[in-house]
Structure formats: C-alpha cells, structure tokens
Scaffold this active site. Structure first.
Site, PDB file in Angstrom:
ATOM      1  N   LYS A 139      39.068  62.041  11.562  1.00  0.00           N
ATOM      2  CA  LYS A 139      38.800  62.694  10.276  1.00  0.00           C
ATOM      3  C   LYS A 139      37.661  63.679  10.492  1.00  0.00           C
ATOM      4  O   LYS A 139      36.532  63.288  10.794  1.00  0.00           O
ATOM      5  CB  LYS A 139      38.419  61.643   9.239  1.00  0.00           C
ATOM      6  CG  LYS A 139      38.256  62.214   7.840  1.00  0.00           C
ATOM      7  CD  LYS A 139      38.173  61.078   6.827  1.00  0.00           C
ATOM      8  CE  LYS A 139      38.038  61.594   5.405  1.00  0.00           C
ATOM      9  NZ  LYS A 139      36.825  62.380   5.187  1.00  0.00           N
ATOM     10  N   CYS A 438      -2.052  74.709  24.108  1.00  0.00           N
ATOM     11  CA  CYS A 438      -3.012  75.614  24.738  1.00  0.00           C
ATOM     12  C   CYS A 438      -4.202  75.932  23.834  1.00  0.00           C
ATOM     13  O   CYS A 438      -5.077  76.716  24.199  1.00  0.00           O
ATOM     14  CB  CYS A 438      -2.328  76.912  25.161  1.00  0.00           C
ATOM     15  SG  CYS A 438      -1.783  77.911  23.761  1.00  0.00           S
TER      16      CYS A 438
HETATM   17  S1  IVH Z   1      45.120  64.468   5.864  1.00  0.00           S
HETATM   18  C1  IVH Z   1      46.781  64.058   1.223  1.00  0.00           C
HETATM   19  N1  IVH Z   1      43.834  64.677   8.102  1.00  0.00           N
HETATM   20  O1  IVH Z   1      39.515  64.334   4.467  1.00  0.00           O
HETATM   21  C2  IVH Z   1      45.555  64.330   1.994  1.00  0.00           C
HETATM   22  N2  IVH Z   1      42.598  64.956   6.086  1.00  0.00           N
HETATM   23  O2  IVH Z   1      39.258  62.621   1.626  1.00  0.00           O
HETATM   24  C3  IVH Z   1      45.899  64.422   3.427  1.00  0.00           C
HETATM   25  N3  IVH Z   1      40.242  65.443   6.416  1.00  0.00           N
HETATM   26  O3  IVH Z   1      40.074  66.379   1.760  1.00  0.00           O
HETATM   27  C4  IVH Z   1      44.696  64.729   4.221  1.00  0.00           C
HETATM   28  N4  IVH Z   1      40.298  65.428   8.609  1.00  0.00           N
HETATM   29  O4  IVH Z   1      39.847  67.573   3.930  1.00  0.00           O
HETATM   30  C5  IVH Z   1      43.741  64.720   6.766  1.00  0.00           C
HETATM   31  N5  IVH Z   1      42.830  64.841  10.182  1.00  0.00           N
HETATM   32  C6  IVH Z   1      42.743  64.896   8.849  1.00  0.00           C
HETATM   33  C7  IVH Z   1      41.537  65.156   8.179  1.00  0.00           C
HETATM   34  C8  IVH Z   1      41.504  65.174   6.788  1.00  0.00           C
HETATM   35  C9  IVH Z   1      39.536  65.593   7.534  1.00  0.00           C
HETATM   36  C10 IVH Z   1      39.669  65.574   5.058  1.00  0.00           C
HETATM   37  C11 IVH Z   1      40.504  66.365   4.112  1.00  0.00           C
HETATM   38  C12 IVH Z   1      40.507  65.604   2.820  1.00  0.00           C
HETATM   39  C13 IVH Z   1      39.565  64.490   3.073  1.00  0.00           C
HETATM   40  C14 IVH Z   1      40.116  63.228   2.476  1.00  0.00           C
END
Ligand code: IVH
Length: 712
Positions: A139, A438
């Site tokens: 994430k 210094c």
């Molecule tokens: S999938 C339906 N994949 O995490 C939502 N989200 O609270 C599907 N995020 O707002 C999201 N890395 O911005 C997904 N590899 C990843 C992610 C990711 C960061 C963020 C995204 C979202 C928040 C979720």
C-alpha cells in the site's frame, strides 16, 4: 459582393496559405512521438538511448514548430509537460465513478474475519464457490489520483478529494514524467479509460527536497505524502516540475475493454497498465489462498524500511474481476479488497537535550537527544528538529515529552510536544549564535530558516564534505567511512577530498587501529575508486548545492569534462534540460569559488579526472564491446523470453553490458519476459530498473544495434 469576400472562401484561402504544411504536421507528430518514447525510456525505464543534448534538440525543434503553428500544439504534446503558467486555483469535478477508500485490518484474525464476511456476502447471492485467489501489493503512502484517457490520450487528472468530487490537477500531472501523455502500444484503446493510482515521492527525493527547502528557508514537509500532495496542488508549474513525483497505477475506474481483448484478473490488468507505459506497484503478487496473503503482508512489513518509497501496509484484492464486480461496495469501501495496515511508527519519549550539527554546506541543524524508545523495530535516541523556526512553531522545550515518528526516511523526526505532560519549568531553547565546531559567528539570511557557519575552514564542514565525497552518494569508496575520515582530518593530513588520493602507507599506519594489511587495502580501494570514477559520481560527491544525481548526469553528458563545466557560463547551463536559474547560479558560483578551483587542480594532479559518460553511440556492430549503449551496466534476464535466452545475452553483451547470474545491488536492469519468478520481487526490493523484453529490444534497435527480426 465579390466572391473572395465570402467568409468561407477567406477561411479556405487563409488556411491554405498560413496553415502548417503536411510535412510540418508529420514532423510535429513524429517529434512528439519520439520525445514521448525517450521520456518513457529515460524516466520510467531508466534506459536513456539518446543524450540529453539530442533530446533537447528534438524538443526545441518541436517548440519552434508549435510556436510557428499553434494548431499543432495538442494538450498531449511533450512540450506541454513544461508548464509556466500560474493557475488561479484548482477547479473541482465529480468522478464518473466514486473513488472508494479501503477497509483496514490490523491482524491475521481481522483478515480472516474479513474473508469470512466476503464469503458470506458471496454465498448470499447463491452463486458458485468464491475463488479465494488474491492479487496483493504494497500500500503506497501517497496521494490517490485518477487520470482519464480518451482514445488513448491523456485528457484530465483528478485528485481523489472526498471520493465523489476531486480537484482538477491535469497541468501538474502532465509534468510527471512517468505518466504517459498517450498510452503506449498499438491499441485499440478503450474509448474512455480512467487509470487510478498513487502519486508518491521517493524517500531519497523527499530527503533532497527537504534539504533544499531547509537551505532556502522554505517550508519543510513532514513526510513524502505531504510533499507529494503539496507539489501536486502547486499552482506554479515550474515549481511542480522541479519536484520529482512518480505515479503508480493500481487500478481502473470507468473502463470498457474491447471484447477482443478482455481483462479478467487483477494480474492481467496490471500487465496491461504496464504495457500502456505506467509504473505499477512493485512486488505485486498473486496469492493462491488467504493464508499466503497473511504471509505476504508480513513479508512486506519486514521489508518496509528497505523500500525506496513509503508504504503503510499491504493491499489484498480478489484477483477475479467479475467476482469483484459481483461483490460490489459498502457505503465506504469495496467488499473485495482490504488494506493490511502496519503498526503506527510514532512513539512518545522525553527530550533531554538539543544539540546542533553542522552539515557539509554549513547549515546548523538542531537535533533532539531523546530517551531511547522503540520505533518501528529500532531504538531511537536522536531525531531531527529541522531548524530554529520549527522548534519555535512546535513550542518544544527541553524536558518535554514529545511524539517522534519515522517517515520518509530512516531519520526520525519530532512531531511535537505532548502539552499535558509538560513538566513545570521546562526550558525554552535558545539557538546558538556561534558554530559549535569552530566557534565562529553564524548567520541567518533574511527570509531563510537556516543558520549557517560561513567559515570555509570549519573542521565540521570539511569533515562532512569529505565523508559525503567518499559515501555512496559520491564516489562510493569502499572501506573509508566517517571514523577514518575523522582521524585523517583531525590529524591535519587530509583537508580536501583530493588529499585522500595523495595518502601513503606511512600516513595511514599512524592511525588508530590501522595495521599494514588494512592500510594497503585502504590504498587499493582509493586506487580502484580513482580509476573507476565517473564524472557524474564525482559531481555528486562535490556536493554542489541543488545538484543531485539527475542534474549531475545531465552535466556530465553535456560537458564531458570538469574543466569545460568549470568554464561554463550561466547561459549555457540554463540551456540544459531541467536546469533553472537557481541551479545554474549554484553551479556557476561553485566553480567561481577560488577554493573549489584549487580543488579541481588537485584532482587533476592526483589523476582523478574522469570523462563524461559516453553518449549511446550508434554502433552497428554485434561485436563484444566495452563501449556501447549499455557499457558498464549489469543486466539479467528472467521469465520466458520470446527470443532464445542465449541470443538475449549475446545482444546485451554486444551493447556493452555485463550479464549477471543473480540479482544483487550491482544489477542495473532486470529484463523480464512472461511469468517472471522470484528474481522480479527481489530486484524490485533493491530498486533495480525492471524492463520488459519488448522495451529492451526497442532500446537496442534505437541504439543502432541490429536485432534479428521476429525477436519481439
Ligand atoms: S486499491 C477500491 N492498491 O489506499 C479501492 N489502493 O484507503 C482500491 N492505495 O485511496 C484501492 N496503494 O489511494 C489500492 N496498491 C494499492 C494502493 C492503494 C495505496 C491507497 C489508495 C486508496 C487508499 C485506501
């Protein structure tokens, strides 16, 4: 009325006379496509084929054509990545499909509960058994963004906002070099494709940006996410452009795939987004069951610190896209995906003192001395306080209980005091007016946040400058760390980086804990460094303000030689891509400083005089080459390649590359075919550039190598 006065006639007439010719039009299209290809090769694949000067020439030609014929300037033109205008505020717009957040789970038990809920929701619909295969990714801790492509062309970009309505940030997003302005490949592309993903700033870039901001006395950002958000909302595009952002695509909003090329799973979706030219989250993997998802999350957590960007969890999504759609969303989040959140990396502890460190550019940085506390798996006893104003703004006093966090960097930072726990008589901190190293007076320019020691002979500054020079940021000289540099500087034997190369056995043997064997190794390492030094690394090592790796690379390619660079006037520096007035002035001032001139002379006399990296030479030969577009680069192949592996290896070698047998930090490029194995994950963890086989073949062809037809 005379015939030629009719408006249609006039228009026809004038467009025939003053419109661009068919050749101009074709040339502009070709230039745009060519520049975008090189953008992709350079920024996304890290595989430059032409020199910056060649790129610049193409770029300027397109600018000239578009100035002549404004109708040739489409919003997708690469010239539009460079914005100069100040927008009047961000417009708002509704997403065509809501951008949901994710539910969180904090333990394996909560994850099992989530799977159970998912299964029940599925069973209620009375369908066949739910396939429990998950696509998992880290994430990314950045800013969610949606980019809309119409018939393959970037049309607009919106921040997530509240999920329903976002802010229009199209101009800022166009400046992000890893965002394709036009989808790569032949198509057919969906008529409308909403690509969703995360805008992030790499830890390294965040660190550099904050250092620059601190020097300028400007706002320092608390973490890379804030820096990315602040940058994206910047209305001055020249500022946006000077701050490196990356976009990683992890999904789509509205999108109708052509029935001829359906997209059935997350894994397929990621591959397709990759083929369109997007970066996708590193370490993405298919997990065949819920248990392996838990293992995956644990693995990502264990490697969290080693990642080159901030991650705050792992995401598990049901791989099957039809099943995703059938499960749908609750009011807040999808039923088919969840975030495995990692434990918070904040802690509280007592601040027992404040010390001041002198950096290599003379900036005084206050450092909090803390009662040791465990934070994200390590004990922390020091944390940065940035500058005098930050201490005042946070109202931090000695004796306070403070919150510390690790974000964007391994260096922890103090977030603020816990007011309820302030002891009576907690002292305000008075910033020193003299250099702790210094004792000379320190200065703070108006409008700047940093106090500085301006003494060129300050031992702390020298020590830092030399330590930086030998570090990985500079020449990366093995075995010569801070403790040796400290002794050599304190003993008066070394006062500049060049002095290192004049050291002899007898100088070294005098040092504490240095025997003959070690001393010999030390000199060997210096010799190796002298011979293998590249100009851009040497430039990085000099620590010229505002000159990071990319700029050093540009300079090294454009000038090819330290002496030529030292003579360059501001005008010729400004003519280079990505060099603005501030950077140009800093480079010019550096080389105009007599002490730095003397340093160059010293480099020359000790034989440390590397030449600029050779620009990819269009060599036609398939002969083993020390030169060639991949000279000095280490390459490895993985997965099922379309061409025979031996041919791939021969081609790489012909391009001057060294073909390695396994993934290590030394690897520059991992070329991947179908179904890459564990090497891919390992390479991603080490931030090795990942290149698709097709792109690799394109690269070789563009570099002038003969690649047998039908190989990709
Ligand atoms: S999938 C339906 N994949 O995490 C939502 N989200 O609270 C599907 N995020 O707002 C999201 N890395 O911005 C997904 N590899 C990843 C992610 C990711 C960061 C963020 C995204 C979202 C928040 C979720």
């Amino acid at each position: 009325m005379p015939k030629q006065d009719s408006p249609t006639e006039m228009q026809e007439h004038s467009s025939r006379v003053v419109g661009p010719s068919a050749e101009d039009r074709a040339r502009a299209d070709w230039l745009a496509a060519e520049l975008e290809k090189h953008n992709h090769l350079y920024h996304t694949l890290d595989l430059p084929v032409i020199s910056d000067a060649q790129y610049d020439a193409l770029f300027r030609e397109l600018v000239r054509l578009e100035e002549l014929w404004p109708e040739l300037r489409s919003p997708q033109s690469p010239t539009q990545r460079v914005g100069g205008k100040l927008l009047s505020g961000l417009a708002k717009k509704d997403h065509s499909r809501q951008m949901y957040g994710l539910d969180n789970v904090f333990s394996v038990e909560e994850w099992r509960d989530f799977v159970e809920r998912m299964r029940r929701a599925w069973d209620a619909s009375g369908s066949v058994a739910l396939p429990l295969t998950f696509w998992c990714e880290p994430k990314l801790d950045g800013l969610a963004l949606e980019i809309v492509y119409v018939d393959g062309l970037l049309q607009e970009a919106l921040t997530r906002g509240d999920g329903i309505t976002g802010e229009v940030v199209t101009d800022a997003v166009r400046t992000i070099r890893t965002v394709p302005l036009r989808l790569r490949g032949e198509g057919p592309f969906p008529a409308r494709l909403e690509v969703r993903g995360e805008v992030v700033m790499y830890k390294k870039d965040f660190h550099d940006l904050n250092a620059r901001q601190q020097e300028l006395g400007a706002k320092v950002f608390a973490n890379p996410r804030n820096a990315a958000a602040g940058t994206l909302r910047q209305l001055d595009m020249t500022v946006t452009q000077s701050r490196p952002l990356r976009f990683f695509a992890y999904g789509v909003g509205e999108c109708r795939w052509s029935p001829a090329v359906p997209c059935l799973s997350c894994g397929e979706l990621m591959a397709r987004l990759g083929a369109y030219g997007f970066l996708t989250p590193p370490h993405g993997r298919l997990c065949p069951d819920p248990e392996s998802v838990a293992e995956y999350a644990e693995q990502v957590r264990a490697e969290q610190d080693a990642f080159f960007m901030e991650i705050d969890g792992a995401v598990a999504k049901l791989d099957n896209l039809d099943a995703q759609e059938a499960l749908g969303f609750t009011a807040r989040s999808p039923r088919f995906a969840v975030a495995f959140k990692f434990p918070s990396r904040q802690a509280t502890t007592v601040l027992s003192a404040i010390e001041v460190q002198v950096g290599r550019t003379g900036v005084l940085t206050p450092v909090a001395v803390l009662e040791p506390v465990a934070l994200g798996g390590v004990m922390v006893s020091r944390a940065t306080l940035h500058n005098e104003d930050e201490i005042r703004a946070m109202d931090i006093r000695i004796g306070d209980t403070v919150i510390v966090q690790r974000a964007g960097d391994v260096i922890p930072a103090v977030v603020g005091p816990v007011m309820e726990l302030r002891p009576p008589g907690a002292q305000e901190y008075v910033f020193p007016r003299s250099c702790p190293a210094c004792s000379q007076p320190v200065y703070r320019e108006e409008g700047q946040a940093a106090w500085r020691c301006e003494n060129v002979a300050c031992p702390a500054i020298r020590l830092r400058a030399i330590t930086h020079f030998v570090s990985r940021e500079g020449l990366n000289i093995q075995g010569i760390g801070q403790r040796w540099v400290e002794q050599l500087v304190a003993g008066g034997r070394v006062a500049s980086p060049a002095d290192l190369f004049a050291l002899r056995m007898e100088d070294l043997e005098k040092l504490d804990r240095m025997g003959e064997v070690l001393a010999r190794k030390f000199l060997d390492n210096l010799e190796t460094a002298r011979q293998s030094a590249t100009l851009h690394r040497l430039l990085c090592g000099l620590g010229i303000r505002h000159v990071g790796r990319e700029t050093a690379r540009t300079l090294s390619r454009s000038f090819g030689d330290l002496a030529a660079l030292a003579e360059a006037d501001t005008q010729s520096l400004l003519a280079l891509p990505d060099i603005g007035p501030e950077v140009a002035a800093s480079i010019h001032n550096f080389f105009a400083t007599p002490a730095n001139r003397r340093l160059l002379e010293q480099f020359r006399s000790v034989g440390l005089w590397p030449k600029g990296e050779s620009v990819a030479a269009p060599s036609a030969a398939l002969s083993p080459a020390v030169q060639g577009p991949l000279a000095g680069k280490a390459v490895l192949f993985t997965g099922t390649l379309r061409m025979p592996r031996t041919l791939a290896q021969e081609l790489a070698e012909a391009a001057g590359a060294l073909v390695l047998g396994s993934v290590s930090k030394k690897l520059d490029y991992l070329v991947v075919g179908e179904k890459p194995g564990s090497k891919l994950a390992k390479a991603q963890a080490l931030n090795v550039s990942i290149v698709q086989e097709e792109d690799f073949v394109d690269f070789l062809r563009l570099s002038g190598l003969t690649v047998p037809p039908g190989t990709a």
